[in-house]
Structures are given as C-alpha cells and as structure tokens.
Design an enzyme around this catalytic site. Sequence first.
Site, PDB file in Angstrom:
ATOM      1  N   ASP A  91      33.395  31.701 -30.957  1.00  0.00           N
ATOM      2  CA  ASP A  91      34.343  32.800 -30.782  1.00  0.00           C
ATOM      3  C   ASP A  91      34.661  33.105 -29.331  1.00  0.00           C
ATOM      4  O   ASP A  91      34.965  34.242 -28.990  1.00  0.00           O
ATOM      5  CB  ASP A  91      33.779  34.048 -31.474  1.00  0.00           C
ATOM      6  N   HIS A 122      24.001  23.722 -31.688  1.00  0.00           N
ATOM      7  CA  HIS A 122      25.286  23.824 -30.988  1.00  0.00           C
ATOM      8  C   HIS A 122      25.313  25.076 -30.108  1.00  0.00           C
ATOM      9  O   HIS A 122      24.986  26.157 -30.582  1.00  0.00           O
ATOM     10  CB  HIS A 122      26.442  23.906 -32.001  1.00  0.00           C
ATOM     11  N   HIS A 147      15.269  29.996 -28.931  1.00  0.00           N
ATOM     12  CA  HIS A 147      15.581  30.605 -30.227  1.00  0.00           C
ATOM     13  C   HIS A 147      16.174  29.567 -31.189  1.00  0.00           C
ATOM     14  O   HIS A 147      15.713  29.409 -32.322  1.00  0.00           O
ATOM     15  CB  HIS A 147      16.561  31.760 -30.008  1.00  0.00           C
ATOM     16  N   GLU A 148      17.190  28.837 -30.734  1.00  0.00           N
ATOM     17  CA  GLU A 148      17.865  27.879 -31.623  1.00  0.00           C
ATOM     18  C   GLU A 148      16.926  26.747 -32.038  1.00  0.00           C
ATOM     19  O   GLU A 148      16.997  26.259 -33.165  1.00  0.00           O
ATOM     20  CB  GLU A 148      19.119  27.320 -30.943  1.00  0.00           C
ATOM     21  N   HIS A 165      15.115  27.603 -35.078  1.00  0.00           N
ATOM     22  CA  HIS A 165      15.877  27.325 -36.314  1.00  0.00           C
ATOM     23  C   HIS A 165      15.809  25.840 -36.659  1.00  0.00           C
ATOM     24  O   HIS A 165      15.654  25.464 -37.819  1.00  0.00           O
ATOM     25  CB  HIS A 165      17.351  27.695 -36.143  1.00  0.00           C
ATOM     26  N   HIS A 208      15.506  34.160 -39.000  1.00  0.00           N
ATOM     27  CA  HIS A 208      15.481  35.285 -38.072  1.00  0.00           C
ATOM     28  C   HIS A 208      14.335  36.226 -38.398  1.00  0.00           C
ATOM     29  O   HIS A 208      13.980  36.400 -39.549  1.00  0.00           O
ATOM     30  CB  HIS A 208      16.818  36.041 -38.120  1.00  0.00           C
TER      31      HIS A 208
HETATM   32 ZN   LIG Z   1      28.424  24.241 -34.765  1.00  0.00          ZN
HETATM   33 ZN   LIG Z   2      19.255  32.636 -34.698  1.00  0.00          ZN
END
Ligand SMILES: [Zn+2]
Ligand SMILES: [Zn+2]
Length: 504
Positions: free
Chosen positions: A188, A209, A231-232, A235, A241
């Site tokens: 965004d 990403h 953080h990513e 995942h 989360h």
């Molecule tokens: Zn993506």
């Molecule tokens: Zn997250």
Amino acid sequence: MLWLSLLTLLMPGQTLVTALPLPAPEMSKQPHAGPSEADKEFAKEYLQHFYGYQPKAERQKRTADPDGDADWTTGLCDKVQTMQRFFGLPPTGELTKDTLAVMKRPRCGLSDVERFGETIRWKKTTLSYRIAGHKFPTSASKVNRTFRAAWKLWSSVAPLKFRKRNRREADIVISFHNGDHKDGSPFDGQGGILAHAFLPGSGIGGDVHFDADEDWSFNSTGFNLFAVAAHEFGHALGLPHSSDPGAIMYPAYSFAPNYELQLSFRDVKDVQHLYGISPNFPSLVLKKPPPRTPDKCDPDLSFDAVTELQQEVLFFKDRFMWRKHPQFEETGITLISSLWPDTVPSHLDAVYENVGRNVLTFFKGHQYWELRQLKMEEGFPRNISDLGFPSRIQSVDAALHFRNDRYTVFFTGNECWRYDEQQKMMDGSAMLTEQQWPGIPAPIDAAVFIEGFVHFFKGNLNYKYDSNLKRVVSISPANELLECEKEEDNETVTGRREMKESSP
Ligand SMILES: [Zn+2]
Ligand SMILES: [Zn+2]
C-alpha cells in the site's frame, strides 16, 4: 472536598463555572462527534483484512435496524471489540479516536486472528533462503548482514540452521516489492502494511515480502529492516501474531531508539513449542534472559507512573501501559508507542493529565513532553527547570494533578512542590513530603486521584490516602487495581515452569 473551599471564595460567574467539577463520564461523552465516513470505511477494510470481518455475510444477517446504522450495531462492533482486546484498548466496540489511532499504526500485513496451529512448521531443521530481486533499499551486503542477524535471533533459541543460497532453489525466498506483486496481497505504498510472509510450505510457502516503498533503515529513522525481518521470519517459521505487546510477533511496528531488539520470553516459548530447544539456549539464558512483558498478576509489580486520562486510569511500566476503564473489568496491556508517537519515551518518571488544558504531560529525567489529542505539542521536550524547579532537581518522581483547583503537586525525592497551573509557576518553595502527606514514605513512584482518594505507589504497595483527613486509609498491593484474573495467572506460572525446565 478541596474544591468546595475554593468555590466559597469565588464570585458567581465565569470563574465559578469553570471551577465546577468535571461532568460525569456519560456527559463528557456527549460532544463526541463519532468517526467520519472515511474513518468508518478505513476501519471496515482494516477489520476485513486483519480480523476476518465479512461485510456480505454481515449484511445478510442484518435485521431491521431503527438507527439505520446497522453495520455498527451488528457484527462490526464485535470485530472492533476483538481488535481492541488484542491491542489492550478498553473493549468498547466503538471506533474511538484511540482505536483508530492504533489501526493507523504501521504494521505487518498478516491477520491477527488466524491461528495457524502447531502443525504448520518445517519438517526439517536446516532451511535454505535466497534473497531475490533487485529492489534493495541499500547495498546487497548490508541487506545480507541484516537478514543473517535476524535469522540468528531464531536459531539461537531453537535447533534450526539457516543457509543462504545465491542461485539455486531455496525454501524461503526473500524479496522487496512495490504495490501489487501478484500474490493477492498488494502493498500500500508508504506506511500502513510494511511486509508480509507465507507460512511454511512448498512454492511460495515460507517466502517473505517487504514493501519496497517504505523508508527502510538500519537505525531508528524510518522503519528498521532488522526489526521487521525478525518478525516476518517468525511467520516464515510458522508463528502467528502474538497479543503480547513485548513480543517480536506483535503485529504493530514498535522499534524504538536505544532499544536492543531481542526475542521476548513469549517468542522463545512459541518457537520452542514448534521446533524444540537449541542446545545453545541454556547458556544464552544465563547471559541474556529473554525479556518478559510486565505481568499485572506479578505480586512484585511496581509502576513508573500512573495518571488519569478522562474517565480512565493509566498505569505505566517500562515500554508498556495498562488502561483501566470504569465500565470494563478487564485491563489490557499495550505499548505506550501504540497510542502515542515514538517520541514519548519508555521508562517514564511521571505523567499527569491537565483536564482544563486537555493536555497530558510526561516526565523523564530532566525533560518533559506535552501531548494534546494524541499529538506532541510543538517545542517539546523542554527542561523541567522551565516549570520553576531549581537546577539541583534533575527528575520528577510523581505528579498529582488537582483537577478542580488547577494545581499540580510534584514529588522529587523527599520533597514536594505545588505548581500553579493558571499562573504557570511554582507556588512557593519545596516542602517535605512527610509533613504535607503524613504516612507517605518518600520517595514515591507514582500518585493519582481515583474516586476522590489519592493513591500513592511505592514499590509493590498502593497507599490510599484521604486528603481531607490527611491520613492513609489503607495499604494494598500496587497491582490490586489492575484486577488480575486467575486464567492469566495460571498461564504465567506454566510459562515460568517451562522456562526453568529449559534452563540448565
Ligand atoms: Zn507479497
Ligand atoms: Zn506479522
């Protein structure tokens, strides 16, 4: 009451009116204009994206609504409440200014309510990763170093190894993208969503990403790439989360200057639940134990500062705060930075609300900051000597504001000072706290008015004080007002036991 004695000295008219006690919470809520249409739309999209709100399904369920604002009286309210609970806001179900402010904070693009479950994890312990594409925010070597350090956070607590590959296929592909990048979750532009990742699996599974439009940095300007990568990568390993605001897996961006990024106790527990414990972990715990988020059920809990904020009472501790709302029993914990700009420091000394001026004042060391409507006032921080403190005073322990009399008492060491909010100057010189407030052990940590009594906090104790009788009426645990629930208590005890088991 003190304000009555003041009223008798005043002539009727304007001054008298302004000196009247504040309206009850119901009345003060009346002029609240409610969210704008744009904010409502924004909130709907936010709840759709992060809280599984389904507008069509809600519309079908909708029955005749006399107010005509059915969206806000049906399923959407529940989703607002779920979001408010997650972020430690009072669960009013209303789109308050605070709620919108938290929604507008930069964050991760993944949902907060999908529980991935323990089954989604890599079945091997050596994982390969590749940094793909070319839209790096800086030199490739710097990006490499940052990602290596972020992987190391996880591999130092769980038995995992991460190997970088330059050309061949890799389990985890890391890349930077602008806007729509053909995976169904477009970025965004600046702010908003910073990055997202895919759960462990083949193909796009495990991929990470980053939004190439963000102002990525390696310090505290813009967005810290190391913090977001840590953080990513969580995942990419299968972690969801966490609503623990101290966790790296908390969805809101919360990197603060001078804060050393570390996996929290909660992150460690969660990743070890999936993959087990790294053999290096016990020595790491001895050297640098993972930080625990303050627990309102901790019998040793003390506070940095406590203040009124409209009808709420806010308790500050380290980077966190609890908000006690008179209409809700539960008091959620949140990051100070989830509500106010990062310019409000952690580990505060004192905070008070000046209702007349609609200003919150924060103290830390020799500096103070004023905020109005969640925004920093210009020209801050300022030196506390501007308030009239002599140079020997280098910090303020606590601030107690008398709403109706327009003055504030500051506590410093074993002294207290009366500050006239209308004249904006100290009213006389320092007095001894033990003489002004008999029974209160100086120095204190925090002071606040709650329902007509002054509550002084020192260590793990709360001294309830009657300022008319000038005496302490009761002493209780400092955390009593936060109403610790049994459930949470059990969780903490279990957590502690597990941590001990994993230590040598
Ligand atoms: Zn993506
Ligand atoms: Zn997250």
